[in-house]
Design a protein around this motif. Sequence first.
Motif, short mmCIF file in Angstrom:
data_model
loop_
_atom_site.label_atom_id
_atom_site.label_comp_id
_atom_site.label_asym_id
_atom_site.label_seq_id
_atom_site.Cartn_x
_atom_site.Cartn_y
_atom_site.Cartn_z
N GLY A 1 107.44 68.54 -40.89
CA GLY A 1 106.67 69.24 -39.62
C GLY A 1 105.19 69.42 -40.09
O GLY A 1 104.45 69.72 -39.21
N VAL A 2 104.91 68.76 -41.21
CA VAL A 2 103.45 68.78 -41.54
C VAL A 2 102.79 67.31 -41.85
O VAL A 2 101.61 67.12 -41.32
CB VAL A 2 103.13 69.78 -42.82
N VAL A 3 103.47 66.58 -42.50
CA VAL A 3 103.02 65.35 -43.00
C VAL A 3 103.64 64.36 -42.05
O VAL A 3 104.70 64.45 -41.75
CB VAL A 3 103.44 65.19 -44.32
N ASP A 4 103.01 63.34 -41.45
CA ASP A 4 103.69 62.23 -40.53
C ASP A 4 104.23 61.16 -41.57
O ASP A 4 103.73 60.91 -42.61
CB ASP A 4 102.72 61.83 -39.55
N PHE A 5 104.69 60.17 -40.91
CA PHE A 5 105.30 58.97 -41.51
C PHE A 5 104.44 58.15 -42.18
O PHE A 5 104.51 57.72 -43.38
CB PHE A 5 106.15 58.18 -40.41
N GLY A 6 103.02 58.04 -41.70
CA GLY A 6 101.96 57.19 -42.31
C GLY A 6 101.65 57.83 -43.66
O GLY A 6 101.40 57.24 -44.66
N GLN A 7 101.36 59.33 -43.28
CA GLN A 7 100.80 59.92 -44.80
C GLN A 7 101.91 59.90 -45.79
O GLN A 7 101.75 59.91 -46.81
CB GLN A 7 100.87 61.49 -44.11
N MET A 8 103.26 60.13 -45.32
CA MET A 8 104.50 59.92 -46.14
C MET A 8 104.32 58.66 -46.94
O MET A 8 104.54 58.56 -48.15
CB MET A 8 105.63 60.18 -45.47
N ALA A 9 104.02 57.53 -46.17
CA ALA A 9 104.11 56.26 -46.88
C ALA A 9 102.86 56.16 -47.89
O ALA A 9 103.09 55.63 -49.01
CB ALA A 9 103.91 55.23 -45.89
N PHE A 10 101.76 56.73 -47.57
CA PHE A 10 100.53 56.73 -48.31
C PHE A 10 100.94 57.67 -49.79
O PHE A 10 100.77 57.21 -50.81
CB PHE A 10 99.55 57.60 -47.75
N LEU A 11 101.73 58.72 -49.39
CA LEU A 11 102.22 59.62 -50.48
C LEU A 11 102.91 58.95 -51.52
O LEU A 11 102.92 58.89 -52.77
CB LEU A 11 102.92 60.98 -50.08
N GLU A 12 103.91 57.95 -51.17
CA GLU A 12 104.81 57.17 -52.03
C GLU A 12 103.95 56.25 -52.77
O GLU A 12 104.26 55.86 -54.03
CB GLU A 12 105.91 56.63 -50.89
N ILE A 13 103.06 55.67 -52.17
CA ILE A 13 102.24 54.48 -53.05
C ILE A 13 101.28 55.20 -53.66
O ILE A 13 101.05 54.91 -54.89
CB ILE A 13 101.86 53.57 -51.88
N PHE A 14 100.48 56.22 -53.67
CA PHE A 14 99.33 56.73 -54.15
C PHE A 14 99.64 58.09 -54.79
O PHE A 14 98.73 58.78 -55.52
CB PHE A 14 97.95 56.71 -53.23
N ALA A 15 100.69 58.66 -54.68
CA ALA A 15 101.32 59.76 -55.25
C ALA A 15 100.52 60.99 -54.91
O ALA A 15 100.20 62.21 -55.64
CB ALA A 15 101.41 59.76 -56.68
N ARG A 16 99.57 60.71 -53.72
CA ARG A 16 98.89 61.92 -53.20
C ARG A 16 98.81 61.81 -51.63
O ARG A 16 98.90 60.84 -51.20
CB ARG A 16 97.50 62.18 -53.89
N LEU A 17 98.38 62.93 -50.92
CA LEU A 17 97.96 62.80 -49.56
C LEU A 17 96.87 62.04 -49.26
O LEU A 17 96.03 62.18 -50.11
CB LEU A 17 98.36 63.96 -48.92
#
Lengths: 259, 259, 259, 259
Positions: free
Chosen positions: C31-47
């Motif tokens: 509800g807070v983070v969108d799919f693009g931010q989530m992919a970024f989080l997976e790759i860079f380990a931060r938002l």
Amino acid sequence: MKRHEIKSDIAWATPTQIKVHGLDLCSEIVGVVDFGQMAFLEIFARLPSANEARMFNAMMVILVEHGITPSSLATRMTYCGAPEAVQASVAAGLLGLGSVFVGSLDNAAKMLQDALPDPQASVDLKEVAANIVSAYRGRHEIIPGIGHPFHKPIDPRTPALFKVAQETGFRGRYVELMENIGAEASKQYGRPLPVNVTGAMAAIASEFKLPWKMCRGLAVAARAVGLVGHIIEEMRQPMAEEIYYRIEHEATEHSRPRE
Amino acid sequence: MKRHEIKSDIAWATPTQIKVHGLDLCSEIVGVVDFGQMAFLEIFARLPSANEARMFNAMMVILVEHGITPSSLATRMTYCGAPEAVQASVAAGLLGLGSVFVGSLDNAAKMLQDALPDPQASVDLKEVAANIVSAYRGRHEIIPGIGHPFHKPIDPRTPALFKVAQETGFRGRYVELMENIGAEASKQYGRPLPVNVTGAMAAIASEFKLPWKMCRGLAVAARAVGLVGHIIEEMRQPMAEEIYYRIEHEATEHSRPRE
Amino acid sequence: MKRHEIKSDIAWATPTQIKVHGLDLCSEIVGVVDFGQMAFLEIFARLPSANEARMFNAMMVILVEHGITPSSLATRMTYCGAPEAVQASVAAGLLGLGSVFVGSLDNAAKMLQDALPDPQASVDLKEVAANIVSAYRGRHEIIPGIGHPFHKPIDPRTPALFKVAQETGFRGRYVELMENIGAEASKQYGRPLPVNVTGAMAAIASEFKLPWKMCRGLAVAARAVGLVGHIIEEMRQPMAEEIYYRIEHEATEHSRPRE
Amino acid sequence: MKRHEIKSDIAWATPTQIKVHGLDLCSEIVGVVDFGQMAFLEIFARLPSANEARMFNAMMVILVEHGITPSSLATRMTYCGAPEAVQASVAAGLLGLGSVFVGSLDNAAKMLQDALPDPQASVDLKEVAANIVSAYRGRHEIIPGIGHPFHKPIDPRTPALFKVAQETGFRGRYVELMENIGAEASKQYGRPLPVNVTGAMAAIASEFKLPWKMCRGLAVAARAVGLVGHIIEEMRQPMAEEIYYRIEHEATEHSRPRE
């Protein structure tokens, strides 16, 4: 956390020795056992007798090559994008061996093994077959292992397999049951529905006491060999790129502006 | 759009006949040709002689089973999540047959075939080997096909394969070159670096005139057979779930709050 | 046997809580983070920051959909055989994202990152570019990231990406170097060789300090989304079976006897 | 041979323009549409409203990362053997997203959509739920979407998802039916069986009118993103080789001779 045992009985190695299913790889397998016997060893954890080997080889060779299929096309498409990863091309081709093309082998074997859990049981196979056909008809389901949309009037692979079964002592009760199902279905549906290659394979796999869930494994292993053949042809005489160009062009023509 | 030809010479079928590489499937393959000969047929588009079959089978059986490996673990992990899709489990295990485990086979074959494009050429193989070893040393690259971290002092599969090569007439110039490379490397590096199974396989594949790019295909096809064996064991005696529980527990223990 | 540590910092769970890269899944992600931010989080380990998110999303969306390609055809071929295993169809399509179609992204990023390990270094980018182009020419190798066989005179995706880069502060030294390479190559080869989408992506990935070995991962993740789109279309408006019939017919016509 | 139409409406390109689902890639997608909207576009062939985007993103992000699982272990095992083929590692991890882990999502969505083909129909959802629970009990089948072996007493992801559903207008009849099924099952089985994340996802996917057969596609696409995260960690902080050594050692200890 409670730990459970982790154990494999397939193979082990020391610096000087390798054993596979109890056989010494270097002295009892290499140069002694052929690829068909080795496949049998992997599946049954023992070497085959001469008759078992001949029957098993007959099944395996029939599964290797089916020409241009969705599966071999997936392999060729993948090779065209990743020629450096041959393993990925073979894998891509295997992935389509699912319910549509290979699933009927499992289904036919399940049908036979459910109906005849003990092949020695004294039951009337004609009656068993009649019940199976009626049950499938009642559920409006297709009976696996009979009829063929292309190979007509009969699937020529069925008599070829059953001949080897006859010669090797594998023409047992499951083969008999499968033939009864074909005969009974032909009668009930009023058109020729002879045993096809899938039904023949399922019957023979059942004669080998191979649980139906493992039948697809045979097909997958054999087809991997065939897909390597398609990669070799694609290396020398490619078709993937031409197919892609043609299909891309045709599929988008209706929406693309004239160039 | 210009159209190019799309053509396959592997197989064709009519309603009553199926031909694979020119042989009638039902009368010339089923019951006649074994799985090893069939694999040879797929790769070389002809049946092998008796000696070719024995040598080829020896290569294939050595590739089938390597016990618990990252590849067989990937297969078992996949089976644990998708037991209904055996094809996907085999495919998952094949996907790791890349540069680390199988790539050295291609590399060794390439090294041999590049150095000796014409096996009949009258060259001094000792000198060729010395040049190869010096070149790899100069580039600080590992020479493929020699030495083994686990199988010491020698890889027992090498003499087993070379014995069959001797008996079948496959102990030719590529085998000789490979042995010279092992000897020369041992001399230059001052420690035993005998030919390992990969080097032996690469040499024999070269004797078969198999282009190095196709070597990985042999390994992939053979391993598919072995992976089916692991699926069958995983069905009866599973380990994937236990591994997953243990690893998940251990890997996250440092960050998880005490429960 | 010596044991090494097994540790993962990606996620952990207790019965009441799930954390991913340090964020609470239920209160800080859903509800807070969108799919693009989530992919970024997976790759860079931060938002990501707002600018990072906009630039990263621009890269990802460009990779999702390429229409009918060998990759999407492999997916459709696989779906046709195994419609019950959608995961296998997506996987089959991903497998062809190798050296031919996606490898140039890695190669272009490697070229940029090798030439400019420290983007702040005070070097003359024009000179660096000239050296790169000369080196590739000297080795008769294709320079990755410039020119396009179909999108002419320029690849329209390059200015679109570079515009977002300008607006988000990502038009840095790697973008500049890539443009210099295109200009220098055009000069040396005497024909227009502007930066293509691959070169633009490689430059921006480098601005993100994404090591070149990880670039292919972005493409694979994005394409998985696109392949699901192809499966959905194949469900409703299939083409795989028709392609297979046509190709099988055409490819074997030369050898099949007249029916 | 009769030819059928081959047509795709997803994308087309000319040398100067690329359109995806009717939008111009360079001016209407890049820099404008984010990765979550793009995934929506691929699945529904149109862009989402703000509420749709928020709800859809909430579903997607929940599917991305599940930590160390059989799926991420298969990816890591594959990477360890084929680090040059990142696409194959992602594919290997996807292949296990079958009946055991992701199949319950399809099953739950099918259960809901079969029971309520028209969500506007005026039926008593309590009664529908009671009938569903009784039917599953009668067949001794597990009801998908309720209860959880680890997340107790409730799956914390369910209220998180349903909160977003409430805020975005997606708390409709399928959500209500799913909650009724949980309540009814708890009553009939006499123990708490609240809606789990799978049930919540299935209900919301149904609110989106996504046919149940397509639900697995969402999970597969999202997980591809997460698997890239595992590859990145495996590059920096590997575990696959250590797992393989340990398991190989333990699994074969019982048969290996003492060294």
